[in-house]
Design a protein around this motif. Structure first.
Motif, PDB file in Angstrom:
ATOM      1  N   ARG A 190      36.853  28.843  48.808  1.00  0.00           N
ATOM      2  CA  ARG A 190      35.499  28.365  49.076  1.00  0.00           C
ATOM      3  C   ARG A 190      34.746  29.457  49.814  1.00  0.00           C
ATOM      4  NH1 ARG A 190      37.984  25.677  53.482  1.00  0.00           N
ATOM      5  NH2 ARG A 190      36.675  25.842  55.329  1.00  0.00           N
ATOM      6  N   ARG A 191      33.443  29.440  49.634  1.00  0.00           N
ATOM      7  CA  ARG A 191      32.582  30.426  50.292  1.00  0.00           C
ATOM      8  C   ARG A 191      31.797  29.721  51.384  1.00  0.00           C
ATOM      9  NH1 ARG A 191      28.950  32.402  45.706  1.00  0.00           N
ATOM     10  NH2 ARG A 191      29.276  30.268  45.072  1.00  0.00           N
ATOM     11  N   LYS A 239      33.178  33.197  42.400  1.00  0.00           N
ATOM     12  CA  LYS A 239      32.580  31.941  41.928  1.00  0.00           C
ATOM     13  C   LYS A 239      33.529  31.193  40.998  1.00  0.00           C
ATOM     14  CE  LYS A 239      27.716  33.158  42.386  1.00  0.00           C
ATOM     15  NZ  LYS A 239      26.455  33.448  41.701  1.00  0.00           N
ATOM     16  N   ARG A 240      34.211  31.914  40.109  1.00  0.00           N
ATOM     17  CA  ARG A 240      35.164  31.261  39.200  1.00  0.00           C
ATOM     18  C   ARG A 240      36.368  30.706  39.972  1.00  0.00           C
ATOM     19  NH1 ARG A 240      33.348  35.387  35.792  1.00  0.00           N
ATOM     20  NH2 ARG A 240      35.133  36.723  36.158  1.00  0.00           N
ATOM     21  N   GLU A 300      36.246  29.713  43.038  1.00  0.00           N
ATOM     22  CA  GLU A 300      35.715  28.555  43.759  1.00  0.00           C
ATOM     23  C   GLU A 300      35.626  27.350  42.817  1.00  0.00           C
ATOM     24  OE1 GLU A 300      32.372  27.867  47.146  1.00  0.00           O
ATOM     25  OE2 GLU A 300      31.684  28.908  45.339  1.00  0.00           O
ATOM     26  N   ALA A 301      35.147  27.572  41.592  1.00  0.00           N
ATOM     27  CA  ALA A 301      35.051  26.486  40.609  1.00  0.00           C
ATOM     28  C   ALA A 301      36.429  25.919  40.275  1.00  0.00           C
ATOM     29  CB  ALA A 301      34.361  26.982  39.342  1.00  0.00           C
ATOM     30  N   SER A 343      31.375  38.984  42.973  1.00  0.00           N
ATOM     31  CA  SER A 343      30.762  37.654  43.104  1.00  0.00           C
ATOM     32  C   SER A 343      31.128  36.707  41.965  1.00  0.00           C
ATOM     33  CB  SER A 343      29.247  37.765  43.247  1.00  0.00           C
ATOM     34  OG  SER A 343      28.939  38.332  44.497  1.00  0.00           O
ATOM     35  N   PRO A 344      31.052  37.137  40.695  1.00  0.00           N
ATOM     36  CA  PRO A 344      31.459  36.212  39.621  1.00  0.00           C
ATOM     37  C   PRO A 344      32.947  35.823  39.700  1.00  0.00           C
ATOM     38  CG  PRO A 344      30.215  38.065  38.713  1.00  0.00           C
ATOM     39  CD  PRO A 344      30.483  38.375  40.142  1.00  0.00           C
ATOM     40  N   VAL A 373      34.942  34.339  52.429  1.00  0.00           N
ATOM     41  CA  VAL A 373      35.736  33.689  51.385  1.00  0.00           C
ATOM     42  C   VAL A 373      37.015  33.200  52.037  1.00  0.00           C
ATOM     43  CG1 VAL A 373      36.854  33.938  49.137  1.00  0.00           C
ATOM     44  CG2 VAL A 373      34.798  35.264  49.652  1.00  0.00           C
ATOM     45  N   GLN A 433      41.245  38.062  39.164  1.00  0.00           N
ATOM     46  CA  GLN A 433      41.316  36.926  40.084  1.00  0.00           C
ATOM     47  C   GLN A 433      42.605  36.973  40.900  1.00  0.00           C
ATOM     48  OE1 GLN A 433      40.963  33.759  37.240  1.00  0.00           O
ATOM     49  NE2 GLN A 433      38.729  33.644  37.429  1.00  0.00           N
TER      50      GLN A 433
END
Length: 152
Positions: free
Chosen positions: A84-85, A75-76, A78-79, A71-72, A97, A41
């Motif tokens: 943000r996507r 997504k993490r 973003e969470a 992608s994962p 992104v 990350q």
């Protein structure tokens, strides 16, 4: 070096690189805990802090990661509220992104990480620069070897 020595683990450059990578990951794990990031990350964030918003495909090219791996990670992030996507208005298949305000602000806290990594290595700046340049040359050579006809 005798032929049997060629197959010794301690003679393999790939293992030396693997061991160094694992050691780096251990140090990064500790340093990045306060930032709430894993090492992969952190790499995503480094690219976004440097480049700004990017399509997922370009982000993957910078990191040498395929979309199934990237992608994962995104997504993490973003969470966690750091990125943000957004789908491109011009091409619905393309996803960009972008850093959030929180993601951009995290950069200031991350500035200490490279200094602490350098301290952990015990290397001087010029030694780190030389090592990175050699590793970049190694990567280029190995990419060329892998792409050469008959190498697969």
């Amino acid at each position: 070096m005798t032929e049997p020595e060629w197959l010794r683990l301690d003679r393999q450059i790939c293992f030396s690189l693997h061991a160094a990578s694992r050691a780096f990951n251990g140090v990064y794990r500790v340093l990045l805990k306060d930032l709430g990031l894993t090492y992969p990350q952190y790499l995503v964030m480094l690219v976004l802090w440097e480049q700004g918003e990017l399509p997922v495909k370009k982000l993957g090219e910078h990191l040498r990661l395929d979309s199934g791996t990237l992608s994962p990670l995104v997504k993490r992030l973003e969470a966690a509220g750091l990125v943000r996507r957004e789908r491109s208005a011009l091409d619905e298949r393309s996803v960009r992104v972008l850093l959030t305000e929180e993601g951009a602000a995290l950069r200031e806290r991350a500035l200490e990480v490279p200094r602490r990594i350098m301290s952990a290595t015990g290397f001087q700046v010029d030694e780190i620069t030389e090592l990175r340049e050699r590793l970049d040359r190694l990567t280029t050579a190995l990419d060329a070897a892998a792409a050469a006809p008959g190498s697969r």
